[in-house]
Design a protein around this motif. Structure first.
Motif, PDB file in Angstrom:
ATOM      1  N   LYS A 114       0.828  -1.214   0.000  1.00 28.94           N
ATOM      2  CA  LYS A 114       0.000   0.000   0.000  1.00 28.94           C
ATOM      3  C   LYS A 114       0.858   1.258   0.000  1.00 28.94           C
ATOM      4  O   LYS A 114       0.416   2.316  -0.455  1.00 28.94           O
ATOM      5  N   LEU A 152      -1.255   4.569  -0.850  1.00 25.01           N
ATOM      6  CA  LEU A 152      -2.440   4.584   0.012  1.00 25.01           C
ATOM      7  C   LEU A 152      -2.062   4.688   1.482  1.00 25.01           C
ATOM      8  O   LEU A 152      -2.904   4.988   2.320  1.00 25.01           O
ATOM      9  N   PRO A 201      -1.706   7.880  -4.910  1.00 20.85           N
ATOM     10  CA  PRO A 201      -1.970   6.977  -6.028  1.00 20.85           C
ATOM     11  C   PRO A 201      -1.686   7.674  -7.364  1.00 20.85           C
ATOM     12  O   PRO A 201      -1.719   8.900  -7.440  1.00 20.85           O
ATOM     13  N   MET A 249      -4.311  -1.596  -8.536  1.00 20.25           N
ATOM     14  CA  MET A 249      -4.263  -2.568  -7.454  1.00 20.25           C
ATOM     15  C   MET A 249      -5.385  -3.607  -7.587  1.00 20.25           C
ATOM     16  O   MET A 249      -6.485  -3.301  -8.043  1.00 20.25           O
TER      17      MET A 249
END
Lengths: 261, 267
Positions: A59, A64, A82, A88
């Motif tokens: 992540k 994120l 992002p 993802m």
């Protein structure tokens, strides 16, 4: 290797992340000083027991999760959130229950402002590519888990990212479905050439899919070892019979066993 | 083979639907018959028969008396409900996505939920008089809470995974609101509006019966005072018919715009 082509390099420098203590729970060092460089068009598997911070690392690459220390660079650019170069695939599929298959697959394109006709044409192609022809207007709850994850994969591929980030994508599926999806994933990637970061807790899966396996330790999450898989590509159907396959599994199992608390 | 199977399934579903409609018609017919028989047996001025009531209804429907009352009553209801819809949805969204707002507003919501709203009517009328405004405010207060609560409950069903997924594909804040929060809470918003509408209708009649003798409430009181039981029952039937028709309309809308919701919570 023979895969030295264009595409971005992912660099993780000294990445640390600590989740602060909450009521009744001690603080968790999810990551501590992780350094890792991922080559263009490489398939890297992050392997480790649960709670070793591999999802946090993924992540962080996705933008994120913000790190407490360290940075992630993609082709030399610092990751702050992002971006269109990454997409993802989620463990629990994360499909929108009110949208049919085509609309779900087109969702990433929709968020990027692609006109409806264009994005639905693209989504339609990908629905075919992941083997869901004829299910375009089904809703997620009408599909099996394996089919739902095919939708999740198609949604990620639809935005044509250079980097595919996969968070235990087949973890929730039964063994047979899992094997089928592993094979289909490799076939899809053969034609697309992407950099893939794939989180898993299955040694078998890591060796079947990856070019390299990054072995991680739990609490604090650190890189313990990086293993070159060195199995031929495309992977033969009788991969289990390859002496290297058994050797790798044995080695990874030894390592994981030593980590046992 | 296949065709035969499809055919059978098709007629099966149709048969089921016909049976359901048949049973509902039978239920209504039994009720009407029971009513008529009871009225004939009692032979009282106070209980008109079903036939007498329907005859009174037909006569009423041809007079301007009823239509003026319907128009007058519904002005307040439509305005009050529309206001409640706007504020209820906004409040529900705010409370569903922003914890401090929920904490701050919760006591007021609970008070409104717990208080018999008829008790508020004298206060509202003292403050705003006997005009349209007081009736609008009262239907508003009847409908507001149930709308707010449903919108908020709808947002609580939004999976955090959908939010993360949308962010990973670069969703902006406004895209998140439009394409995830409001879209996901849509069935609950519609349910809230349907229940709010039912409350608004009951608020409209209550205020007219209790304090502001006007519209349908006034008709009911008038006919009651004159022991005109046929027209009294007919007017009540009109109120019931309006409420049922509005609810059915909303139910139909819900099924049309939210087919994914399947069997809703409230049916």
């Amino acid at each position: 290797m023979g895969r030295q082509r264009g595409g971005p390099v992912i660099e993780l420098r000294n990445c640390s992340k600590r989740y602060p203590s909450q009521l009744g729970q001690a603080a968790v060092d999810a990551l501590e000083g992780v350094d890792l460089t991922i080559r263009p068009e490489e398939f890297v598997c992050l392997l480790g027991p649960s709670g070793c911070g591999k999802t946090t690392l993924l992540k962080a690459i996705a933008g994120l999760v913000s790190l407490d220390e360290g940075e992630v660079y993609i082709d030399g650019d610092l990751v702050t959130g992002p971006g269109p170069d990454r997409a993802m695939v989620f463990q629990d599929f994360a499909l929108l229950p009110w949208a049919d298959v085509v609309t779900n697959v087109a969702f990433g394109l929709e968020l990027r402002g692609v006109p409806k006709a264009t994005r639905e044409k693209k989504a339609f192609e990908l629905v075919q590519a992941v083997g869901l022809a004829g299910f375009d207007h089904h809703f997620p709850r009408q599909l099996s888990g394996g089919m739902q994850q095919r939708v999740g994969l198609a949604r990620a591929l639809a935005v044509d990212p250079q980097i595919l980030l996969m968070d235990e994508p087949f973890g929730a599926l039964d063994a047979l479905t899992r094997r089928l999806l592993q094979e289909d994933l490799l076939t899809l990637l053969d034609r697309r050439r992407k950099t893939v970061v794939f989180v898993t807790h299955s040694m078998d899966e890591a060796v079947r899919l990856g070019d390299r396996v990054v072995l991680m330790t739990p609490r604090p999450g650190q890189v313990r070892d990086i293993v070159e898989v060195g199995l031929p590509r495309p992977r033969p159907p009788d991969l289990e019979k390859h002496p290297r396959f058994a050797e790798l599994l044995e080695y990874l199992w030894q390592q994981l066993r030593e980590m046992r608390p | 083979m296949n065709y035969a199977l499809n055919g059978r399934l098709g007629t099966g579903r149709l048969a089921k639907r016909t049976t359901r409609a048949g049973l509902q018609a039978l239920s209504l017919a039994t009720f009407a018959l029971g009513w008529e028989l009871l009225a004939r047996r009692l032979d009282s001025l106070l209980l008109p028969g079903f036939v007498e009531t329907i005859a009174a209804l037909v006569r009423l429907l041809t007079t301007s008396l009823l239509w003026e009352a319907v128009w007058l009553s519904n002005q307040a209801m439509v305005l009050g409900f529309s206001l409640a819809a706007v504020f209820g949805i906004l409040l529900g969204l705010l409370m569903g996505r922003w914890r401090p707002a929920a904490r701050y507003l919760d006591p007021y919501l609970n008070i409104l939920l717990a208080t018999p709203k008829a008790a508020l009517i004298p206060i509202v009328i003292m403050a705003t008089g006997l005009g349209l405004l007081s009736r609008v405010l009262i239907t508003f207060s009847y409908a507001l809470v149930v709308i707010t609560i449903n919108v908020r409950a709808g947002l609580s069903l939004i999976d955090p995974g959908w939010i993360e997924m949308s962010r990973s594909f670069g969703a902006t804040e406004s895209q998140l609101w439009r394409k995830v929060f409001i879209r996901g809470a849509f069935p609950a918003i519609l349910t809230g509006l349907r229940l709010g509408l039912a409350r608004a209708v009951s608020g409209m009649i209550t205020v007219e019966l209790l304090l502001v003798a006007l519209g349908l409430g006034r008709l009911i009181l008038d006919f009651q005072g004159r022991f005109d039981s046929g027209r009294l029952y007919a007017t009540v039937l009109v109120v019931v018919a309006e409420a049922v028709a509005l609810l059915q309309l909303f139910r139909w809308l819900e099924r049309r715009v939210a087919p994914w919701a399947g069997n809703g919570v409230d049916r």
